[in-house]
Design a protein around this motif. Structure first.
Motif, PDB file in Angstrom:
ATOM      1  N   UNK A   1      22.780  51.636  37.436  1.00  0.00           N
ATOM      2  CA  UNK A   1      22.160  50.331  37.614  1.00  0.00           C
ATOM      3  C   UNK A   1      20.729  50.329  37.058  1.00  0.00           C
ATOM      4  N   UNK A   2      20.006  51.409  37.290  1.00  0.00           N
ATOM      5  CA  UNK A   2      18.642  51.517  36.762  1.00  0.00           C
ATOM      6  C   UNK A   2      18.655  51.576  35.238  1.00  0.00           C
ATOM      7  N   UNK A   3      19.593  52.304  34.668  1.00  0.00           N
ATOM      8  CA  UNK A   3      19.682  52.396  33.209  1.00  0.00           C
ATOM      9  C   UNK A   3      20.092  51.053  32.594  1.00  0.00           C
TER      10      UNK A   3
ATOM     11  N   UNK B   1      20.362  61.345  29.679  1.00  0.00           N
ATOM     12  CA  UNK B   1      21.041  60.432  30.599  1.00  0.00           C
ATOM     13  C   UNK B   1      22.509  60.816  30.755  1.00  0.00           C
ATOM     14  N   UNK B   2      23.137  61.228  29.658  1.00  0.00           N
ATOM     15  CA  UNK B   2      24.544  61.631  29.712  1.00  0.00           C
ATOM     16  C   UNK B   2      24.727  62.844  30.625  1.00  0.00           C
TER      17      UNK B   2
ATOM     18  N   UNK C   1      19.313  48.095  33.885  1.00  0.00           N
ATOM     19  CA  UNK C   1      18.089  47.300  33.956  1.00  0.00           C
ATOM     20  C   UNK C   1      17.142  47.676  32.822  1.00  0.00           C
ATOM     21  N   UNK C   2      17.025  48.964  32.549  1.00  0.00           N
ATOM     22  CA  UNK C   2      16.138  49.427  31.493  1.00  0.00           C
ATOM     23  C   UNK C   2      16.606  48.919  30.134  1.00  0.00           C
ATOM     24  N   UNK C   3      17.897  48.973  29.872  1.00  0.00           N
ATOM     25  CA  UNK C   3      18.437  48.517  28.586  1.00  0.00           C
ATOM     26  C   UNK C   3      18.266  47.012  28.404  1.00  0.00           C
ATOM     27  N   UNK C   4      18.643  46.248  29.418  1.00  0.00           N
ATOM     28  CA  UNK C   4      18.551  44.798  29.330  1.00  0.00           C
ATOM     29  C   UNK C   4      17.100  44.343  29.222  1.00  0.00           C
TER      30      UNK C   4
END
Length: 154
Positions: free
Chosen positions: A56-58, A37-38, A60-63
């Motif tokens: 924004x997608x990452x 991801x980095x 959403x994935x984390x939350x």
């Protein structure tokens, strides 16, 4: 000094062409090599819209993953307490866990589509890969505080 400048210029030219990204099976690849991801964020810095969508997608994935894990953990903990003690099962902790799992589903949905869209936006922003001197080059005269010079884009 001129030879060193020429070598650096040729080396810089050879690695300056950006490579297209591929999104398959939830992973991002560049030239067949998986990117973290980095690394993906660093590549997308040139296209702010793609970078924003990817972040924004990452998020959403984390939350969504956090809420799902919290819900599963709460439900399992309440089940373990219900099996090992005389407490009536299910308690409010189970219902809260199931609620958190239900909330995580809409949060997690759509993240893969957002990552795919960010990769598509990034790839659309790349210039055409086949550059030749025959049809795609510009020769400009430039003027700055250091003097007058020629700039060749190809």
């Amino acid at each position: 000094m001129k030879q060193l400048f020429l070598i650096v210029a040729i080396f810089g030219f050879s690695i300056s062409f950006a490579q297209k990204l591929e999104y398959t099976d939830g992973k991002i690849f560049q030239d067949g090599e998986q990117l973290s991801s980095f690394e993906t964020k660093n590549l997308m810095k040139t296209d702010l819209k793609a970078l924003h969508l990817f972040k924004k997608a990452k998020t959403k994935e984390s939350l969504g993953g956090f809420l799902l894990g919290l819900g599963i953990g709460g439900t399992v903990a309440d089940l373990a307490m219900g099996l090992t003690s005389d407490v009536k099962y299910p308690t409010a902790l189970t219902y809260a866990g199931v609620g958190l799992m239900a909330i995580s589903i809409p949060i997690l949905s759509g993240r893969k589509k957002m990552v795919q869209e960010s990769v598509d936006i990034y790839n659309a922003g790349l210039q055409e890969q086949k550059k030749t001197l025959g049809d795609n080059f510009e020769l400009n005269i430039v003027n700055n505080s250091n003097g007058v010079g020629l700039r060749i884009n190809f």
